[in-house]
Design a protein around this motif. Structure first.
Motif, PDB file in Angstrom:
ATOM      1  N   ILE A 180       6.737 -24.511  28.016  1.00 32.76           N
ATOM      2  CA  ILE A 180       6.090 -24.474  29.328  1.00 32.76           C
ATOM      3  C   ILE A 180       4.765 -25.225  29.298  1.00 32.76           C
ATOM      4  O   ILE A 180       4.480 -26.051  30.172  1.00 32.76           O
ATOM      5  N   ARG A 181       3.956 -24.969  28.289  1.00 32.14           N
ATOM      6  CA  ARG A 181       2.643 -25.624  28.176  1.00 32.14           C
ATOM      7  C   ARG A 181       2.761 -27.129  28.038  1.00 32.14           C
ATOM      8  O   ARG A 181       1.938 -27.877  28.574  1.00 32.14           O
ATOM      9  N   TYR A 213       4.412 -33.092  41.189  1.00 29.66           N
ATOM     10  CA  TYR A 213       4.417 -31.658  41.475  1.00 29.66           C
ATOM     11  C   TYR A 213       5.092 -31.375  42.821  1.00 29.66           C
ATOM     12  O   TYR A 213       5.097 -32.211  43.723  1.00 29.66           O
ATOM     13  N   GLU A 248       7.149 -25.716  40.887  1.00 34.53           N
ATOM     14  CA  GLU A 248       6.414 -24.471  40.613  1.00 34.53           C
ATOM     15  C   GLU A 248       7.381 -23.298  40.485  1.00 34.53           C
ATOM     16  O   GLU A 248       7.219 -22.437  39.608  1.00 34.53           O
ATOM     17  N   MET A 252       9.097 -23.478  37.120  1.00 34.07           N
ATOM     18  CA  MET A 252       8.242 -23.055  36.018  1.00 34.07           C
ATOM     19  C   MET A 252       7.999 -21.550  36.048  1.00 34.07           C
ATOM     20  O   MET A 252       7.864 -20.911  34.993  1.00 34.07           O
ATOM     21  N   ALA A 295       8.634 -19.058  32.966  1.00 34.47           N
ATOM     22  CA  ALA A 295       7.622 -18.115  32.500  1.00 34.47           C
ATOM     23  C   ALA A 295       8.175 -16.691  32.471  1.00 34.47           C
ATOM     24  O   ALA A 295       7.903 -15.925  31.533  1.00 34.47           O
ATOM     25  N   ILE A 331      -1.782 -20.538  32.615  1.00 34.00           N
ATOM     26  CA  ILE A 331      -0.894 -21.546  33.196  1.00 34.00           C
ATOM     27  C   ILE A 331      -0.391 -21.074  34.558  1.00 34.00           C
ATOM     28  O   ILE A 331      -0.345 -21.847  35.523  1.00 34.00           O
ATOM     29  N   ARG A 332      -0.048 -19.795  34.649  1.00 34.78           N
ATOM     30  CA  ARG A 332       0.442 -19.246  35.909  1.00 34.78           C
ATOM     31  C   ARG A 332      -0.648 -19.294  36.978  1.00 34.78           C
ATOM     32  O   ARG A 332      -0.409 -19.715  38.113  1.00 34.78           O
ATOM     33  N   TYR A 384       0.949 -23.697  37.392  1.00 39.01           N
ATOM     34  CA  TYR A 384       1.861 -24.446  36.521  1.00 39.01           C
ATOM     35  C   TYR A 384       1.590 -25.949  36.559  1.00 39.01           C
ATOM     36  O   TYR A 384       2.501 -26.774  36.619  1.00 39.01           O
ATOM     37  N   VAL A 424       1.239 -28.386  34.566  1.00 40.78           N
ATOM     38  CA  VAL A 424       1.478 -28.738  33.160  1.00 40.78           C
ATOM     39  C   VAL A 424       2.008 -30.158  32.985  1.00 40.78           C
ATOM     40  O   VAL A 424       2.285 -30.573  31.852  1.00 40.78           O
TER      41      VAL A 424
END
Length: 277
Positions: A162-163, A196, A201, A204, A208, A247-248, A252, A254
């Motif tokens: 995710i990161r 994006y 979102e 992701m 998560a 991150i949340r 997101y 990322v």
């Protein structure tokens, strides 16, 4: 520089959350987990830094041979000497070290995963196996702890994925399963172009939540009798969960940046979690 100093320097330079998780360990266990971590860094660096695929395969084969030399009493690399030394006190099956290399080699032949089942094999090799080896070093009395270590390693790797979505995409790799991209209607081109959207979102957020489920599953499987010995994994989990929360909160973002925690915050989380036991 002796082999263990080499491993210590390799670990410290990385700035990884892994390093903060074993800073409170007794010297012998800290030395062993540092040797394991240095090994992981060495083989991971082969894949990340060697742009000639055939040469990368050759280097990974060399490390397979070095594992055999280390456990056969004839290592040639500082990490090999360190692994030979710590293997006298801790059970580090060479087969599992070779499986980590097999996981790294997957990056040389595969850049996409059709579904989560396929991704799980990769995560098992590069992360869950590391968790199982770490559990041996930390010590346990109940074999149920190995299930905890397996799932926690998977949770860590899902957090890494995710990161690093944007960073990995720039290397030509997308670890997010194709079936998930299709479910949320996010074409690979949008990830590669760092585009994006609400769809991204939602994708992701789904990833998560999957990671959180594995954290929760891991914690539920940790026997109370082994909680103290396995504190280094709990320290790392606290740091990684905090990272996932960041991150949340950031929505997101990322694709064009890498979210990280400050060293001071990592130290604070490590100390607080260790004291809490």
């Amino acid at each position: 520089m002796n082999p263990h100093d080499y491993c210590q320097e390799k670990a410290a330079k990385s700035g990884s959350s892994f390093y903060y998780s074993f800073m409170f360990l007794p010297a012998e266990r800290r030395q062993a987990i540092t040797a394991l971590y240095a090994f992981c860094r060495e083989v991971d660096d082969v894949v990340d830094e060697c742009h000639d695929v055939s040469l990368a395969y050759t280097k990974l084969d060399w490390w397979r041979q070095e594992v055999a030399r280390a456990f056969g009493g004839t290592p040639t690399h500082p990490v090999g000497f360190a692994l030979q030394d710590v293997s006298k006190s801790f059970s580090l099956p060479p087969e599992q070290l070779l499986e980590i290399i097999d996981g790294m080699a997957m990056d040389l032949s595969q850049s996409r995963y059709l579904d989560f089942k396929g991704l799980q094999l990769y995560c098992y090799r590069v992360a869950s196996v590391v968790g199982l080896l770490a559990a041996e070093i930390f010590g346990y009395s109940d074999r149920q702890t190995l299930k905890y270590a397996h799932d926690l390693g998977l949770a860590f790797q899902l957090t890494n994925i995710i990161r690093d979505v944007g960073e990995d995409a720039r290397r030509g790799r997308i670890y997010l399963p194709i079936e998930d991209l299709q479910r949320f209607k996010v074409p690979a081109s949008e990830i590669l172009e760092a585009c994006y959207s609400d769809r991204f979102e939602a994708l992701m957020a789904f990833q998560a939540e999957r990671a959180v489920q594995y954290y929760d599953q891991a914690f539920a499987q940790l026997p109370p009798a082994d909680r103290k010995s396995q504190r280094p994994g709990l320290v790392m989990a606290a740091i990684y969960r905090a990272l996932l929360d960041e991150i949340r909160r950031d929505g997101y973002k990322v694709l064009d940046r890498r979210t990280s925690l400050t060293p001071l915050r990592k130290v604070w989380l490590a100390g607080w979690t260790w004291m809490k036991g």
